[in-house]
Write an enzyme that holds these catalytic residues in place. Structure first.
Site, mmCIF file in Angstrom:
data_model
loop_
_atom_site.group_PDB
_atom_site.id
_atom_site.type_symbol
_atom_site.label_atom_id
_atom_site.label_comp_id
_atom_site.label_asym_id
_atom_site.label_seq_id
_atom_site.Cartn_x
_atom_site.Cartn_y
_atom_site.Cartn_z
ATOM 1 N N ARG A 79 0.803 -1.216 0.000
ATOM 2 C CA ARG A 79 0.000 0.000 0.000
ATOM 3 C C ARG A 79 0.842 1.275 0.000
ATOM 4 O O ARG A 79 0.551 2.228 -0.718
ATOM 5 C CB ARG A 79 -0.888 -0.014 1.249
ATOM 6 C CG ARG A 79 -1.881 1.121 1.302
ATOM 7 C CD ARG A 79 -2.562 1.196 2.686
ATOM 8 N NE ARG A 79 -2.876 -0.057 3.282
ATOM 9 C CZ ARG A 79 -4.076 -0.650 3.228
ATOM 10 N NH1 ARG A 79 -5.062 -0.088 2.592
ATOM 11 N NH2 ARG A 79 -4.264 -1.815 3.824
ATOM 12 N N CYS A 84 -26.594 -2.937 -7.098
ATOM 13 C CA CYS A 84 -27.846 -3.139 -6.350
ATOM 14 C C CYS A 84 -27.599 -3.720 -4.966
ATOM 15 O O CYS A 84 -27.948 -4.871 -4.693
ATOM 16 C CB CYS A 84 -28.761 -4.023 -7.169
ATOM 17 S SG CYS A 84 -29.146 -3.220 -8.711
HETATM 18 N N1 LLP Z 1 3.253 -9.114 3.124
HETATM 19 C C1 LLP Z 1 2.250 -9.949 3.439
HETATM 20 C C2 LLP Z 1 2.556 -11.311 3.861
HETATM 21 C C3 LLP Z 1 0.914 -9.504 3.359
HETATM 22 O O1 LLP Z 1 -0.077 -10.323 3.692
HETATM 23 C C4 LLP Z 1 0.642 -8.173 2.950
HETATM 24 C C5 LLP Z 1 -0.739 -7.673 2.855
HETATM 25 C C6 LLP Z 1 1.732 -7.345 2.619
HETATM 26 C C7 LLP Z 1 3.024 -7.849 2.734
HETATM 27 C C8 LLP Z 1 1.552 -5.935 2.166
HETATM 28 O O2 LLP Z 1 0.954 -5.145 3.135
HETATM 29 P P1 LLP Z 1 0.828 -3.559 2.897
HETATM 30 O O3 LLP Z 1 2.209 -2.969 2.863
HETATM 31 O O4 LLP Z 1 0.118 -3.352 1.627
HETATM 32 O O5 LLP Z 1 0.043 -3.107 4.060
HETATM 33 N N2 LLP Z 1 -7.163 -5.397 1.113
HETATM 34 C C9 LLP Z 1 -6.797 -4.757 2.362
HETATM 35 C C10 LLP Z 1 -5.344 -4.992 2.702
HETATM 36 C C11 LLP Z 1 -4.968 -6.448 2.784
HETATM 37 C C12 LLP Z 1 -3.513 -6.667 3.094
HETATM 38 C C13 LLP Z 1 -3.148 -8.095 2.923
HETATM 39 N N3 LLP Z 1 -1.756 -8.391 3.127
HETATM 40 C C14 LLP Z 1 -7.122 -3.272 2.274
HETATM 41 O O6 LLP Z 1 -7.602 -2.822 1.243
HETATM 42 O O7 LLP Z 1 -6.943 -2.538 3.234
#
Ligand code: LLP
Length: 430
Positions: free
Chosen positions: A288, A358
């Site tokens: 992110r 919907c």
């Molecule tokens: N590494 C692992 C093992 C992960 O499971 C994740 C995210 C990341 C790295 C990356 O995390 P980040 O830096 O993006 O926070 N769909 C949700 C977020 C799900 C995150 C899943 N794992 C949302 O839209 O907030």
């Protein structure tokens, strides 16, 4: 009236009351390419990456972009060309990295449910490391590697039992989550891994959650992981690297105040140094924080629908394009693309901004003060991460087009899906 600055989005700004992505007018893009439309800034991605690179200057570190955040091929290309590896979670993501020309040796494979077929695929591709999440998975991976006469490089994901203080659906490092192995079982499981013939133990891994805006959970998790590193190395199992996962949040809302990546890492590296592990190779898996604020979703107002209890601003983007509000009650800022001026009698009104799907869950923003009329364009901010990669065809809506802006150049990186695209592969009964 002039439009306010957009702090936190340095590559999206108003010029003469019109929103620009780098050097390009967003309303021109919408008129040329239609809406809903994702617009990404390459410079914003690279400047987010640069914050990590600054933090790691002079250290041995590998940034593996967690591509689940946005796995569009051209986005992967941007990061591959900048030297990143990738954190993948499926065979499909592996194929995307291959299609984008990523370096397989810099790929790490995370996830609790890797299939044998995915293990074989990743071993054949020569990935850098498997982040293994259970003892059962270790056994299967060793067996699969044995059938290929290979040794699989592994690190074990440990669950440090630290509260990342984020939404429960995206918190992963607490007891009771499905991720990683329990702190107290870690040494025994490492000893088991070291005894398996077709595994090569190379690291330790941890990831405590996503959209983390405080430093303390990271510092606590690092302490817990370093305690384990000491115990594992004390048992004569050498660890080449520490993988500290991803999770750093972004400012969706002005009340979110995550640290900058370089500032976070300054503190984490100080802890590593003080505990004598400053020379270890580091891996991280940010998603992110590299792409979230590098993208917007441009949407057109279809109808304004006043009501007794609520006024609705109905737009052409929906929960299939922007699933985060429906799934996590997430907040995205929604701003005008141009100064209002279409209808003379427009006034600021409080709206629920909703899509055409919907379901009452199809909302993009609640109680937003906007000055809008049908035909106006709005930009949903912070839409670079976990939007297109989670988009669906619900209600047989084709997925939106994506553009990557680079200075004054515009690249179409995904064409809009047609209805026929959405049912390609389906078969009628004979
Ligand atoms: N590494 C692992 C093992 C992960 O499971 C994740 C995210 C990341 C790295 C990356 O995390 P980040 O830096 O993006 O926070 N769909 C949700 C977020 C799900 C995150 C899943 N794992 C949302 O839209 O907030």
């Amino acid at each position: 009236m002039t439009l306010p600055p957009l702090p936190g989005y340095p590559h999206f700004a108003y010029r003469n009351d019109e929103l620009f992505a780098e050097e390009v007018s967003v309303s021109e893009l919408a008129h040329l390419h239609g809406t809903p439309l994702f617009v990404y800034s390459r410079a914003a991605m690279l400047s987010a990456l640069a914050a990590y690179q600054r933090g790691f200057k002079g250290r041995q570190a590998q940034i593996c972009y967690a591509m689940k955040a946005n796995s569009s091929l051209a986005v992967l290309q941007v990061f591959a060309r900048a030297g990143c590896g990738f954190d993948i979670v499926s065979g499909g993501e592996l194929e995307r990295v291959q299609a984008a020309g990523g370096d397989m040796r810099k790929v790490i494979f995370s996830g609790v449910g890797k299939t044998r077929a995915e293990m074989r695929q990743a071993l054949a591709a020569g990935i850098g490391c498997f982040n293994v999440e259970s003892e059962a998975e270790l056994n299967v991976l060793s067996e699969v590697a044995g059938t290929m006469k290979l040794k699989a490089p592994v690190s074990i994901r440990v669950n440090p039992n630290v509260d990342p203080k984020t939404h429960p659906y995206i918190s992963t490092g607490l007891k009771g989550n499905k991720f990683g192995v329990a702190h107290e079982d870690t040494l025994r499981i490492y000893q088991h891994a070291a005894s398996l013939e077709h595994l090569r133990v190379i690291g330790i891994d941890c990831h405590i959650g996503s959209q983390i805006t405080e430093i303390t959970p990271y510092l606590d998790a690092l302490d817990r992981v370093l305690d384990l590193v000491a115990a594992i190395e004390g048992a004569d199992i050498a660890l080449e690297h520490i993988d500290f996962g991803g999770g750093l949040g972004i400012n969706y809302d002005s009340s979110d105040t995550p640290p900058e990546a370089d500032m976070l890492w300054r503190q984490l590296l100080a802890k590593l140094d003080s505990r004598g592990y400053g020379g270890k190779k580091l891996m991280i898996e940010p998603g992110r924080s590299l792409v979230g604020n590098a993208g917007i979703c441009v949407t057109e107002v279809l109808y304004v629908k006043p009501g007794d209890q609520k006024n609705f601003c109905i737009v052409d983007a929906a929960m299939n394009d922007l699933p985060r509000p429906a799934m996590y009650q997430a907040f995205h800022a929604i701003v005008p693309v141009a100064l209002p001026g279409i209808a003379e009698n427009q006034v600021e009104t409080t709206y629920d901004v909703v899509g055409p799907v919907c379901e009452s869950g199809d909302w993009i923003g609640h109680d937003r003060v906007l000055d809008v009329a049908a035909g106006d364009l709005l930009a949903v901010m912070s839409a670079g991460a976990y939007c297109m990669s989670m988009a669906s065809n619900y209600n047989t809506r084709g997925r939106a087009a994506e553009l990557l802006v680079d200075g004054d150049k515009v690249h179409v990186i995904r064409v809009r899906e047609s209805a026929a695209d959405t049912f390609r592969g389906e078969k009628l009964l004979s």
